[in-house]
Write a protein that holds these residues in place. Structure first.
Motif, PDB file in Angstrom:
ATOM      1  N   SER A  26      18.754  43.862  33.736  1.00  0.00           N
ATOM      2  CA  SER A  26      18.475  45.090  34.470  1.00  0.00           C
ATOM      3  C   SER A  26      17.846  44.789  35.825  1.00  0.00           C
ATOM      4  CB  SER A  26      17.558  46.000  33.658  1.00  0.00           C
ATOM      5  OG  SER A  26      16.355  45.313  33.345  1.00  0.00           O
ATOM      6  N   THR A  27      17.359  43.584  35.984  1.00  0.00           N
ATOM      7  CA  THR A  27      16.722  43.203  37.244  1.00  0.00           C
ATOM      8  C   THR A  27      17.423  41.975  37.828  1.00  0.00           C
ATOM      9  OG1 THR A  27      15.118  41.810  36.108  1.00  0.00           O
ATOM     10  CG2 THR A  27      14.489  44.097  36.504  1.00  0.00           C
ATOM     11  N   THR A  28      17.200  41.757  39.082  1.00  0.00           N
ATOM     12  CA  THR A  28      17.773  40.589  39.743  1.00  0.00           C
ATOM     13  C   THR A  28      17.124  39.321  39.212  1.00  0.00           C
ATOM     14  OG1 THR A  28      18.134  41.879  41.744  1.00  0.00           O
ATOM     15  CG2 THR A  28      18.149  39.491  41.978  1.00  0.00           C
ATOM     16  N   LEU A  29      17.957  38.349  38.944  1.00  0.00           N
ATOM     17  CA  LEU A  29      17.473  37.080  38.415  1.00  0.00           C
ATOM     18  C   LEU A  29      17.418  36.031  39.517  1.00  0.00           C
ATOM     19  CD1 LEU A  29      19.684  37.056  35.198  1.00  0.00           C
ATOM     20  CD2 LEU A  29      17.247  37.600  35.315  1.00  0.00           C
ATOM     21  N   SER A  52      23.918  33.567  44.548  1.00  0.00           N
ATOM     22  CA  SER A  52      24.733  34.751  44.360  1.00  0.00           C
ATOM     23  C   SER A  52      26.209  34.373  44.410  1.00  0.00           C
ATOM     24  CB  SER A  52      24.413  35.769  45.459  1.00  0.00           C
ATOM     25  OG  SER A  52      25.341  36.806  45.469  1.00  0.00           O
ATOM     26  N   GLY A  53      26.981  34.837  43.399  1.00  0.00           N
ATOM     27  CA  GLY A  53      28.408  34.562  43.379  1.00  0.00           C
ATOM     28  C   GLY A  53      28.784  33.141  43.017  1.00  0.00           C
ATOM     29  N   GLU A  54      27.816  32.351  42.609  1.00  0.00           N
ATOM     30  CA  GLU A  54      28.068  30.938  42.330  1.00  0.00           C
ATOM     31  C   GLU A  54      29.015  30.768  41.137  1.00  0.00           C
ATOM     32  OE1 GLU A  54      24.453  28.758  41.684  1.00  0.00           O
ATOM     33  OE2 GLU A  54      25.421  26.829  42.076  1.00  0.00           O
ATOM     34  N   VAL A  55      29.909  29.809  41.265  1.00  0.00           N
ATOM     35  CA  VAL A  55      30.826  29.437  40.190  1.00  0.00           C
ATOM     36  C   VAL A  55      30.728  27.929  40.002  1.00  0.00           C
ATOM     37  CG1 VAL A  55      33.215  29.369  39.372  1.00  0.00           C
ATOM     38  CG2 VAL A  55      32.412  31.326  40.723  1.00  0.00           C
ATOM     39  N   LYS A  56      30.515  27.521  38.773  1.00  0.00           N
ATOM     40  CA  LYS A  56      30.465  26.094  38.466  1.00  0.00           C
ATOM     41  C   LYS A  56      31.380  25.815  37.279  1.00  0.00           C
ATOM     42  CE  LYS A  56      25.850  24.805  40.105  1.00  0.00           C
ATOM     43  NZ  LYS A  56      24.556  24.170  39.719  1.00  0.00           N
ATOM     44  N   GLY A  66      26.810  36.567  39.061  1.00  0.00           N
ATOM     45  CA  GLY A  66      27.284  37.726  39.789  1.00  0.00           C
ATOM     46  C   GLY A  66      26.731  37.816  41.198  1.00  0.00           C
ATOM     47  N   GLU A  67      27.437  38.593  42.007  1.00  0.00           N
ATOM     48  CA  GLU A  67      27.030  38.745  43.411  1.00  0.00           C
ATOM     49  C   GLU A  67      25.634  39.355  43.517  1.00  0.00           C
ATOM     50  OE1 GLU A  67      30.375  37.058  45.279  1.00  0.00           O
ATOM     51  OE2 GLU A  67      28.485  37.774  46.123  1.00  0.00           O
ATOM     52  N   ALA A  68      25.338  40.287  42.621  1.00  0.00           N
ATOM     53  CA  ALA A  68      24.019  40.939  42.632  1.00  0.00           C
ATOM     54  C   ALA A  68      22.979  40.139  41.856  1.00  0.00           C
ATOM     55  CB  ALA A  68      24.125  42.341  42.047  1.00  0.00           C
ATOM     56  N   LYS A  69      23.380  39.026  41.286  1.00  0.00           N
ATOM     57  CA  LYS A  69      22.487  38.168  40.498  1.00  0.00           C
ATOM     58  C   LYS A  69      21.869  38.926  39.342  1.00  0.00           C
ATOM     59  CE  LYS A  69      20.256  34.859  42.666  1.00  0.00           C
ATOM     60  NZ  LYS A  69      19.359  34.101  43.537  1.00  0.00           N
TER      61      LYS A  69
END
Lengths: 113, 115
Positions: A26-29, A52-56, A66-69
């Motif tokens: 529910s909150t930004t991580l 944000s938006g990271e892919v590994k 996710g973009e919104a973390k």
């Protein structure tokens, strides 16, 4: 306090099928970590995502932040019996001025040979 | 490099008794975390120690307590055991006490059964 919610709780797949587990907050991580626990074993660190938006990627495993973390996912391509276990995501939760990891309830993956 | 070690591996106790679980972190790690994992449930955070101090505590009653020694090893004490305390108790360590920013390395756990 902040919680990380993980779905699904259980997943049964045929060997060779793909698998995805999702983690939502529910909150930004500030960051999110993923762990795997084999049956009868203990959690083992897989990866940490920070941006944000990271892919590994790790071989057949793809982790996204996710973009919104606020959410993350773990995707396994062409599951194998060695993928069996419970996958946990973990994010920071504040308390007493310090941040410790809070683990989701996990997704238990069963792979049918 | 040796991993996190925990002792004992298994314990059977009766209601009302007290138990002490022990954990040795990876050499050089200053932080120790304790978790409870009841059957079929996730990891519930119990306690976090760093440099001998309690940094944070989970939502557990006061009969769950612990400490960290100068060599960074740790003990978890549970008083007045109840049936629902039956669980796998996991200890983890991390390098620098940065909490949620750090990778945690887990030990094999102590499986406690309360009868």
């Amino acid at each position: 306090g902040q919680q990380v919610m993980q779905i699904p709780q259980y997943q049964h797949v045929q060997e060779g099928e793909d698998f995805t587990t999702y983690c939502n907050s529910s909150t930004t991580l500030s960051n999110i970590q993923w762990y795997k626990q084999r049956p009868g074993g203990h959690p083992v660190f897989l990866i940490q995502l920070v941006k944000s938006g990271e892919v590994k990627k790790q071989k057949r495993l793809t982790f996204q932040f996710g973009e919104a973390k606020k959410n993350s996912s773990l995707h396994i391509t062409a599951t194998q019996t060695t993928d069996v276990g419970t996958y946990f995501c973990a994010g920071p939760e504040s308390g007493a001025g310090s941040y410790q990891l809070t683990f989701g309830k996990g997704t238990k993956l069963s792979v049918i040979p | 490099e040796a991993g996190v070690t925990q002792s004992p591996t298994h314990l059977i106790k009766t209601r009302g008794q007290q138990v002490t679980l022990r954990c040795s972190p990876i050499s050089g790690h200053t932080s120790v975390y304790w978790y409870q994992q009841a059957l079929g449930l996730g990891l519930q955070f119990l306690l976090w120690y760093d440099e001998g101090e309690e940094r944070n505590r989970g939502n557990f009653p006061p009969r769950f307590s612990g400490r960290q020694f100068p060599n960074y090893s740790s003990e978890l004490n549970v008083n007045a055991l109840e049936l629902e305390d039956s669980a796998l108790y996991l200890c983890a360590s991390s390098l620098e006490g940065q909490g949620a920013w750090e990778t945690q390395y887990f030990g094999p756990g102590t499986r406690l059964l309360v009868l």
